[in-house]
Design an enzyme around this catalytic site. Sequence first.
Site, PDB file in Angstrom:
ATOM      1  N   HIS A   1     -29.249  14.633  34.027  1.00 25.44           N
ATOM      2  CA  HIS A   1     -28.813  13.546  33.143  1.00 25.44           C
ATOM      3  C   HIS A   1     -27.368  13.719  32.610  1.00 25.44           C
ATOM      4  O   HIS A   1     -26.476  12.946  32.950  1.00 25.44           O
ATOM      5  CB  HIS A   1     -29.752  13.447  31.923  1.00 25.44           C
TER       6      HIS A   1
HETATM    7  O1  RIB Z   1     -33.626  11.880  28.316  1.00 23.72           O
HETATM    8  C1  RIB Z   1     -32.707  12.837  28.778  1.00 23.72           C
HETATM    9  C2  RIB Z   1     -31.845  13.329  27.656  1.00 23.72           C
HETATM   10  O2  RIB Z   1     -32.662  13.951  26.667  1.00 23.72           O
HETATM   11  C3  RIB Z   1     -30.851  14.409  28.100  1.00 23.72           C
HETATM   12  O3  RIB Z   1     -29.700  14.333  27.304  1.00 23.72           O
HETATM   13  C4  RIB Z   1     -31.582  15.679  27.822  1.00 23.72           C
HETATM   14  O4  RIB Z   1     -30.705  16.780  27.581  1.00 23.72           O
HETATM   15  C5  RIB Z   1     -32.302  15.325  26.550  1.00 23.72           C
HETATM   16  O5  RIB Z   1     -31.384  15.490  25.472  1.00 23.72           O
END
Ligand code: RIB
Length: 313
Positions: A243
């Site tokens: 992500h």
């Molecule tokens: O949903 C994914 C996000 O939530 C990313 O930033 C992960 O690190 C968590 O913070």
Amino acid sequence: MAPRKIIIDTDPGQDDAVALLLALASPDELEVLAITAVAGNVPLALTTRNARTVCELARISHVPVHAGCDAPLSRRLVTAEHVHGKTGLDGADLPAPTLPLASMGAVEAIVHHVRREPPGTVTLCPLGPLTNVATALRHAPDIAERLGGIVLMGGAYFEVGNVTPAAEFNIYVDPEAAAEVFASGVDLTVLPLDATHKALITPPRLQAIADIGTPVARAVAGWLDFYERFDLEKYGGQGGPLHDPCVIAHLLEPELFSGRRINVEIETVSDLTRGMTVADWWGVTDRCPNAHFVGHVDADAFFRLLTERLARL
Ligand code: RIB
Ligand code: CA
């Protein structure tokens, strides 16, 4: 061209850690003014520790790490140790950081840098819940005009939620903060699950990082191998989504991404859909567009960029 000035607001977490490394490996394009830690994947004491661990792993000692908010604006903190492990950086055995924590708090640091730098030159890159960012905007509303933009990881539309059927984790943890940021008028670029779920850590991509063979690469490979378990069990498929590095990659090579400028509102009332990013992708309302909402990434090019940059550390 002078490097772009950024502040990374983060809740490390393995994917945050890779995003930090990608930024720190790109000094010609990005000047990291500060790293501000927020409670999210794990409590604040661990996110501040993990951010410093990452800086030490990258042998970077000049970027200050500031501690921010330890809980959402008005809700109980929800964490994600089931994804990231009890330390938040499970998967690699690294020594405790010796880098000191900056004495200035994260919210004060955000305001300080945005006010000190010329208007429009600082980009805020939130990778976790938006509590620090919303608090800074509350304390110093003038920074909304001065910020060069916010490029954040959060939300979902076609991909729906990852922590509830309706909501992505970062927005879910502090929906009130997200609502204030999305209403701030700051130029907003959103990397939602719609994009990040296309950046999958397939075995060949993981192997290419491990093959770099450096201490940084070994740590990243260990983190990703640990971190993707949860998503593999949940979604199946070829690998877990990476992500947060999508935010930094979007700064470095925006042409790898595509999306559209739309209206995005945040659900804060319903328990059922709390934290949902209500994205008007098809323009069916007369609500003003307030965000560039990214729907696609060229995943091969993204991993080529990431692997090439990690090899520099
Ligand atoms: O949903 C994914 C996000 O939530 C990313 O930033 C992960 O690190 C968590 O913070
Ligand atoms: Ca994060």
